[in-house]
Design a protein around this motif. Structure first.
Motif, PDB file in Angstrom:
ATOM      1  N   VAL A  59       0.852  -1.132  -0.177  1.00 28.72           N
ATOM      2  CA  VAL A  59       0.042  -0.027  -0.135  1.00 28.72           C
ATOM      3  C   VAL A  59       0.809   1.170   0.037  1.00 28.72           C
ATOM      4  O   VAL A  59       0.673   2.168  -0.745  1.00 28.72           O
ATOM      5  N   TYR A  60       1.974   1.197   1.028  1.00 30.10           N
ATOM      6  CA  TYR A  60       2.848   2.387   1.160  1.00 30.10           C
ATOM      7  C   TYR A  60       3.726   2.564  -0.440  1.00 30.10           C
ATOM      8  O   TYR A  60       3.497   3.685  -0.948  1.00 30.10           O
ATOM      9  N   ALA A  61       3.962   1.521  -1.038  1.00 29.68           N
ATOM     10  CA  ALA A  61       4.704   1.535  -2.303  1.00 29.68           C
ATOM     11  C   ALA A  61       3.867   2.110  -3.430  1.00 29.68           C
ATOM     12  O   ALA A  61       4.196   2.874  -4.154  1.00 29.68           O
ATOM     13  N   ALA A  62       2.495   1.605  -3.549  1.00 28.52           N
ATOM     14  CA  ALA A  62       1.872   1.702  -4.623  1.00 28.52           C
ATOM     15  C   ALA A  62       0.837   2.997  -4.515  1.00 28.52           C
ATOM     16  O   ALA A  62       0.726   3.612  -5.481  1.00 28.52           O
ATOM     17  N   PHE A  63       0.870   3.435  -3.387  1.00 29.72           N
ATOM     18  CA  PHE A  63      -0.463   4.522  -3.251  1.00 29.72           C
ATOM     19  C   PHE A  63       0.050   5.818  -2.368  1.00 29.72           C
ATOM     20  O   PHE A  63      -0.332   6.755  -2.712  1.00 29.72           O
ATOM     21  N   LEU A  64       0.832   5.617  -1.367  1.00 27.52           N
ATOM     22  CA  LEU A  64       1.333   6.705  -0.443  1.00 27.52           C
ATOM     23  C   LEU A  64       2.694   7.400  -0.608  1.00 27.52           C
ATOM     24  O   LEU A  64       2.790   8.665  -0.593  1.00 27.52           O
ATOM     25  N   ARG A  65       3.591   6.757  -1.575  1.00 23.27           N
ATOM     26  CA  ARG A  65       4.867   7.281  -2.105  1.00 23.27           C
ATOM     27  C   ARG A  65       4.623   8.181  -3.357  1.00 23.27           C
ATOM     28  O   ARG A  65       3.569   7.982  -3.975  1.00 23.27           O
ATOM     29  N   LEU A  74       1.278  11.021  -0.485  1.00 20.62           N
ATOM     30  CA  LEU A  74       0.258  10.788   0.404  1.00 20.62           C
ATOM     31  C   LEU A  74       0.798  10.232   1.989  1.00 20.62           C
ATOM     32  O   LEU A  74       0.193   9.604   2.565  1.00 20.62           O
ATOM     33  N   THR A  75       2.316  10.384   2.257  1.00 22.74           N
ATOM     34  CA  THR A  75       3.007   9.975   3.206  1.00 22.74           C
ATOM     35  C   THR A  75       2.297   9.969   4.548  1.00 22.74           C
ATOM     36  O   THR A  75       2.413   9.388   5.435  1.00 22.74           O
ATOM     37  N   TYR A  76       1.845  11.343   4.675  1.00 21.15           N
ATOM     38  CA  TYR A  76       1.295  11.693   5.821  1.00 21.15           C
ATOM     39  C   TYR A  76       0.101  11.033   6.250  1.00 21.15           C
ATOM     40  O   TYR A  76      -0.348  10.969   7.445  1.00 21.15           O
ATOM     41  N   LEU A  77      -0.462   9.931   5.291  1.00 24.29           N
ATOM     42  CA  LEU A  77      -1.635   9.404   5.908  1.00 24.29           C
ATOM     43  C   LEU A  77      -1.188   7.891   6.149  1.00 24.29           C
ATOM     44  O   LEU A  77      -2.135   7.130   6.413  1.00 24.29           O
ATOM     45  N   GLN A  78      -0.098   7.749   6.329  1.00 22.23           N
ATOM     46  CA  GLN A  78       0.611   6.336   6.380  1.00 22.23           C
ATOM     47  C   GLN A  78       0.033   5.696   7.669  1.00 22.23           C
ATOM     48  O   GLN A  78      -0.267   4.535   7.859  1.00 22.23           O
ATOM     49  N   THR A  79      -0.061   6.354   8.989  1.00 22.90           N
ATOM     50  CA  THR A  79      -0.355   5.872  10.010  1.00 22.90           C
ATOM     51  C   THR A  79      -1.990   5.588  10.198  1.00 22.90           C
ATOM     52  O   THR A  79      -2.277   4.422  10.462  1.00 22.90           O
ATOM     53  N   ILE A  80      -2.695   6.252   9.404  1.00 21.47           N
ATOM     54  CA  ILE A  80      -4.142   5.997   9.419  1.00 21.47           C
ATOM     55  C   ILE A  80      -4.323   4.806   8.396  1.00 21.47           C
ATOM     56  O   ILE A  80      -5.470   3.778   8.873  1.00 21.47           O
ATOM     57  N   VAL A  81      -3.603   4.694   7.354  1.00 18.89           N
ATOM     58  CA  VAL A  81      -3.945   3.810   6.305  1.00 18.89           C
ATOM     59  C   VAL A  81      -3.390   2.373   7.014  1.00 18.89           C
ATOM     60  O   VAL A  81      -3.945   1.298   6.870  1.00 18.89           O
ATOM     61  N   ALA A 125       5.342  -2.070  10.935  1.00 14.82           N
ATOM     62  CA  ALA A 125       4.863  -1.162   9.604  1.00 14.82           C
ATOM     63  C   ALA A 125       5.496   0.021   9.568  1.00 14.82           C
ATOM     64  O   ALA A 125       5.975   0.295   8.600  1.00 14.82           O
ATOM     65  N   LEU A 126       5.298   0.518  10.592  1.00 14.28           N
ATOM     66  CA  LEU A 126       6.031   2.063  10.537  1.00 14.28           C
ATOM     67  C   LEU A 126       7.657   2.207  10.389  1.00 14.28           C
ATOM     68  O   LEU A 126       8.309   2.787   9.701  1.00 14.28           O
ATOM     69  N   ASN A 127       8.199   1.238  11.109  1.00 11.42           N
ATOM     70  CA  ASN A 127       9.554   0.891  11.049  1.00 11.42           C
ATOM     71  C   ASN A 127      10.156   0.541   9.757  1.00 11.42           C
ATOM     72  O   ASN A 127      10.999   0.915   9.382  1.00 11.42           O
TER      73      ASN A 127
END
Length: 196
Positions: A59-65, A74-81, A125-127
């Motif tokens: 999800v991070y690689a495909a949508f948030l970066r 959209l990396t600021y949404l990583q915790t919520i996602v 996940a965050l680490n």
């Protein structure tokens, strides 16, 4: 291959999520009364953290970066996602255990849904993102962290089963002796620091 092995050993023993990072203490202390229950919680955590590491990386690689499919940062949404992904995975585990392993489901009780709010799962996940791990490294780190959690919770459960029949001073009965035991385990795990 050597780097993956170092990540696995480092996350399981040297940087144990419970005993050196102090994440996931609620199920660690709450479910460690019997070895069978602790092993069941460990298996559930292994499944959730491993799958969460893989899915959150995707999800991070495909949508948030910024270089992902959307092309927006959209990396600021990583915790919520990540919390939403983890909550969905825990619901899947809960439904599976309720249907196929009723006794384990009942023995875990309220601690099974608490995997959703287990800071160890979100912390992994965050680490993985903050360390810049690729997909394989993220999954290996997730497996190592969850195996380390399982080792620690089963060890504490075994010790607690033995302490139950020992002559413990009244002041230390219950939570105090468990916390002292967990502290001594954490000190013992510092001995693994020389491995890496």
């Amino acid at each position: 291959m050597k780097e993956l092995l170092l990540i696995a050993v480092g996350s399981a023993l040297v940087n144990n999520v419970v005993l050196s990072q102090f994440l996931g203490l609620c199920p660690f202390l709450g479910v460690s009364k019997k070895i069978e229950t602790a092993a069941g919680m460990g298996a559930a955590v292994i499944f959730v953290i491993t799958i969460a590491s893989a899915v959150t990386y995707g999800v991070y690689a495909a949508f948030l970066r910024p270089d992902g499919l959307i092309g927006i940062d959209l990396t600021y949404l990583q915790t919520i996602v990540f919390i939403l992904v983890i909550a969905a995975l825990v619901q899947f585990v809960e439904m599976f255990l309720k249907k196929n392993m009723v006794s384990l489901y009942e023995s875990l009780g309220v601690y099974l849904p608490l995997i959703t709010t287990n800071c160890a799962v979100l912390g992994v996940a965050l680490n993985n993102v903050s360390y810049g791990y690729n997909f394989l490294e993220s999954v290996i780190n997730g497996v190592g962290i969850s195996v380390g959690f399982t080792i620690a919770i089963i060890m504490l459960a075994g010790i607690r089963e033995r302490i139950e029949f020992n002559d413990v001073p009244h002041v230390f009965k219950g939570s105090p002796i468990v916390l002292i035991t967990a502290g001594l385990m954490a000190i013992a795990f510092f001995g693994f620091a020389g491995l890496i």
